[in-house]
Design an enzyme around this catalytic site. Structure first.
Site, PDB file in Angstrom:
ATOM      1  N   TRP A   1      -0.406 -12.357  -7.095  1.00 28.63           N
ATOM      2  CA  TRP A   1       1.357 -12.262  -7.506  1.00 28.63           C
ATOM      3  C   TRP A   1       2.091 -12.793  -7.950  1.00 28.63           C
ATOM      4  O   TRP A   1       2.199 -14.190  -7.962  1.00 28.63           O
ATOM      5  CB  TRP A   1       2.045 -11.537  -6.265  1.00 28.63           C
TER       6      TRP A   1
ATOM      7  N   GLU B   1      -1.476  -7.529  -6.937  1.00 24.02           N
ATOM      8  CA  GLU B   1      -0.381  -7.125  -5.690  1.00 24.02           C
ATOM      9  C   GLU B   1       0.650  -6.766  -6.717  1.00 24.02           C
ATOM     10  O   GLU B   1       1.489  -8.007  -7.746  1.00 24.02           O
ATOM     11  CB  GLU B   1      -0.264  -8.358  -5.073  1.00 24.02           C
TER      12      GLU B   1
ATOM     13  N   LYS C   1       5.355  -5.913  -6.302  1.00 22.65           N
ATOM     14  CA  LYS C   1       5.989  -5.212  -6.205  1.00 22.65           C
ATOM     15  C   LYS C   1       6.905  -4.758  -6.460  1.00 22.65           C
ATOM     16  O   LYS C   1       7.255  -3.983  -7.592  1.00 22.65           O
ATOM     17  CB  LYS C   1       7.203  -7.273  -5.468  1.00 22.65           C
TER      18      LYS C   1
ATOM     19  N   ASP D   1       1.015  -4.211  -0.263  1.00 21.34           N
ATOM     20  CA  ASP D   1       2.005  -4.781   0.586  1.00 21.34           C
ATOM     21  C   ASP D   1       2.892  -3.814   0.782  1.00 21.34           C
ATOM     22  O   ASP D   1       3.540  -3.394   0.542  1.00 21.34           O
ATOM     23  CB  ASP D   1       2.423  -6.462  -0.012  1.00 21.34           C
TER      24      ASP D   1
ATOM     25  N   HIS E   1       6.353  -4.093   0.028  1.00 17.62           N
ATOM     26  CA  HIS E   1       6.658  -3.643  -1.516  1.00 17.62           C
ATOM     27  C   HIS E   1       7.238  -2.214  -2.269  1.00 17.62           C
ATOM     28  O   HIS E   1       6.999  -2.647  -3.853  1.00 17.62           O
ATOM     29  CB  HIS E   1       4.943  -4.524  -1.467  1.00 17.62           C
TER      30      HIS E   1
ATOM     31  N   HIS F   1      -1.877  -6.713   2.695  1.00 21.06           N
ATOM     32  CA  HIS F   1      -0.813  -7.074   2.753  1.00 21.06           C
ATOM     33  C   HIS F   1       0.577  -7.117   3.748  1.00 21.06           C
ATOM     34  O   HIS F   1       0.999  -6.120   3.635  1.00 21.06           O
ATOM     35  CB  HIS F   1      -0.018  -7.976   1.765  1.00 21.06           C
TER      36      HIS F   1
ATOM     37  N   ASP G   1      12.271  -5.536   0.792  1.00 15.18           N
ATOM     38  CA  ASP G   1      10.808  -6.127   1.197  1.00 15.18           C
ATOM     39  C   ASP G   1      11.719  -7.786   2.149  1.00 15.18           C
ATOM     40  O   ASP G   1      11.611  -8.793   1.656  1.00 15.18           O
ATOM     41  CB  ASP G   1      10.169  -6.959   0.662  1.00 15.18           C
TER      42      ASP G   1
ATOM     43  N   ASP H   1      10.424  -8.371   4.978  1.00 17.65           N
ATOM     44  CA  ASP H   1       9.078  -9.232   5.155  1.00 17.65           C
ATOM     45  C   ASP H   1       9.091  -9.155   7.022  1.00 17.65           C
ATOM     46  O   ASP H   1       9.188 -11.224   7.329  1.00 17.65           O
ATOM     47  CB  ASP H   1       8.802 -10.489   4.246  1.00 17.65           C
TER      48      ASP H   1
ATOM     49  N   ASP I   1       1.925 -11.070   6.106  1.00 16.88           N
ATOM     50  CA  ASP I   1       2.283 -11.640   4.514  1.00 16.88           C
ATOM     51  C   ASP I   1       3.977 -11.168   5.072  1.00 16.88           C
ATOM     52  O   ASP I   1       4.822 -10.033   4.642  1.00 16.88           O
ATOM     53  CB  ASP I   1       1.954 -10.572   3.140  1.00 16.88           C
TER      54      ASP I   1
END
Length: 396
Positions: free
Chosen positions: A178, A219, A221, A252, A255, A279, A287, A289, A319
């Site tokens: 990434w 990956e 985003k 992810d 993302h 992820h 994002d 998280d 993640d």
């Protein structure tokens, strides 16, 4: 008859073998991301995290060195039943004073020794952020060949480290790529950076490494802080690159646009990419998280993996990074929720659903889906935790 035996009988009546489900569940490793333990700072001595990444909160106890981080992971692993791996970023080795384009397996030998004692696999990630050569928001797509070459060499060395992990520990190491590349405001040329990124990736992946030791993933985003207008490595870019080159694709869950469901992408991508890396995160507005919850989307993701027999082609990892709560419990809660979701999916009467759908009996399909929500999966979870010497409940 105990509660597990009663639950097993109920499941047997609908054609589900709980022992088969538990056996399958126990073979699925969940990769814990090391960066939850120290707010993505690593061991280079960096004071600030850059590259569109931000961990918020001031809960005490962030790891300051490798020993503290490993001790935190040990505490977490003691509360998480089932197979596990640990995913490292390149800034988490014995690397003080070592340039990122000079890192070697020896700088991560302590992690290999630690993992071997615990019978864990290790995954790996190049670190393209929080560095002077990524300060302008560009790395592998940088117009300066010197900057690009620095990061190309870093990525090549990271691949070698991941391959060493796989060889040393006897478990496949997932190398996930990434990069934070993008622009804060609207670019005039959206194509040229992607051409440069494609060339850089081609050079990185040129060397063939043992596929029994390493699997490469890329990956995407949507955007990052300071990179809101344009991301070079978009989903469309990496999806095309992965399909064209036979590279695994990382999805992810934080993302994508807030209204996108990653679960709906899995079956489509499974037709075209060799493997998928998950992820698992929980976006809130963007994002951000947050720790993974046992929510509808996590359940849908688990069902897509299990229903379509993708366990041999999907790698499951976490993640997120939340500095506002106890960092050990952030791992524990997220990993346990992920394993619960996988168990629920393994206990689903999927063959009954298939038969109803084949007959175009959508009433029966909906009925089965809804009644399945009342099945006693908690009793099976409790039995699994008992067998793994882990607590079935953490509180209450």
């Amino acid at each position: 008859m105990n509660t597990y035996e009663q639950a097993a009988e109920i499941y047997d009546d609908i054609g589900v073998d709980t022992e088969t489900a538990l056996f399958a569940l126990d073979k699925i490793p969940i990769s814990l991301h090391c960066w939850q333990g120290d707010d993505v700072r690593g061991f280079e001595g960096a004071k600030d995290v850059t590259g569109g990444i931000q961990s918020t909160g001031n809960y005490p106890g962030a790891a300051k060195n490798m020993e503290e981080l490993q001790a935190m992971l040990d505490r977490a692993l003691g509360l998480i039943p089932g197979a596990a791996k640990v995913s490292l970023h390149a800034i988490y080795g014995n690397i003080k004073g070592v340039s990122r384009d000079a890192i070697e397996p020896k700088h991560f030998q302590e992690w290999v020794n630690w993992a071997r004692k615990r019978k864990l696999g290790l995954d790996f990630n190049p670190t393209f952020f929080s560095h002077e050569k990524s300060a302008d928001g560009l790395t592998l797509s940088h117009p300066d060949p010197g900057v690009r070459n620095f990061w190309i060499e870093h990525a090549k060395r990271c691949r070698a480290i991941a391959a060493y992990f796989g060889l040393s520990l006897g478990e496949l190491s997932v190398l996930n790529m990434w990069i934070p590349d993008g622009y804060k405001d609207i670019p005039a040329d959206q194509l040229a950076p992607r051409r440069r990124l494609e060339d850089s990736l081609d050079e990185i992946f040129r060397q063939h490494l043992d596929p029994t030791c390493i699997v490469d993933a890329v990956e995407s985003k949507l955007f990052g802080l300071g990179l809101e207008a344009y991301t070079v490595g978009s989903h469309e870019f990496y999806m095309g690159y992965a399909i064209k080159n036979g590279i695994s694709l990382c999805l992810d869950t934080g993302h994508f646009h807030p209204t996108e469901n990653v679960s709906s992408k899995i079956s489509a991508l499974a037709l075209y990419v060799p493997k998928i890396l998950l992820h698992l995160s929980r976006p809130m507005r963007w994002d951000s998280d947050h720790v993974v919850l046992l929510d509808d989307e996590l359940l849908a993701i688990a069902r897509e993996v299990i229903r379509h027999g993708l366990l041999d082609r999907v790698h499951v990892g976490l993640d997120y990074f939340d500095g506002s709560i106890d960092r050990v419990m952030a791992w524990v809660i997220g990993a346990r929720n992920t394993r619960k979701a996988l168990l629920i999916a393994l206990l689903e009467p999927y063959r009954m659903l298939q038969k109803a759908e084949e007959k175009l009996d959508f009433t029966q399909r909906l009925l089965i889906l809804e009644e399945s929500k009342n099945l006693p999966w908690q009793a099976v979870w409790n039995e699994y935790c008992k067998r793994k010497n882990a607590p079935a409940r953490l509180v209450l």
